[in-house]
Design a protein around this motif. Structure first.
Motif: not given
Length: 100
Positions: A73-76, A80-83, A88-91
């Protein structure tokens, strides 16, 4: 390859199901390769899996199933924290994939 997949997911070039499917394909290929190397494919498949460390402070990493669950659920807030963690991890070039 995982970094590229997560980047495509963040850029909305692939959806969640495609991300999870490709990560599972990666895991299956690694399990098959490890089985060939060690000669006991069934044992390797049952004990080794991908663990994805999203960022440097993530000491345990996440399984594909955990990522799939959190992104349902993208709104959960978990999604949002994982996204944010993935971005951050990629950057910061901290996203790592471990096969253990």
């Amino acid at each position: 390859m995982a970094r590229q997949l997560f980047g495509q997911f963040l850029d909305e070039e692939i959806d969640r199901d495609t991300l999870i499917g490709r990560l599972q394909e990666m895991e299956l290929q690694l399990q098959a390769d490890a089985g060939d190397e060690f000669g006991d494919e069934d044992e390797v498949e049952s004990t080794q899996s991908l663990r994805i460390r999203i960022f440097g402070g993530d000491t345990l990493g996440m399984s594909i199933q955990e990522i799939e669950h959190d992104l349902q659920d993208p709104a959960h807030p978990n999604a949002q924290i994982l996204m944010r963690g993935i971005a951050f991890g990629l950057a910061e070039d901290e996203l790592e994939v471990h096969f253990e």
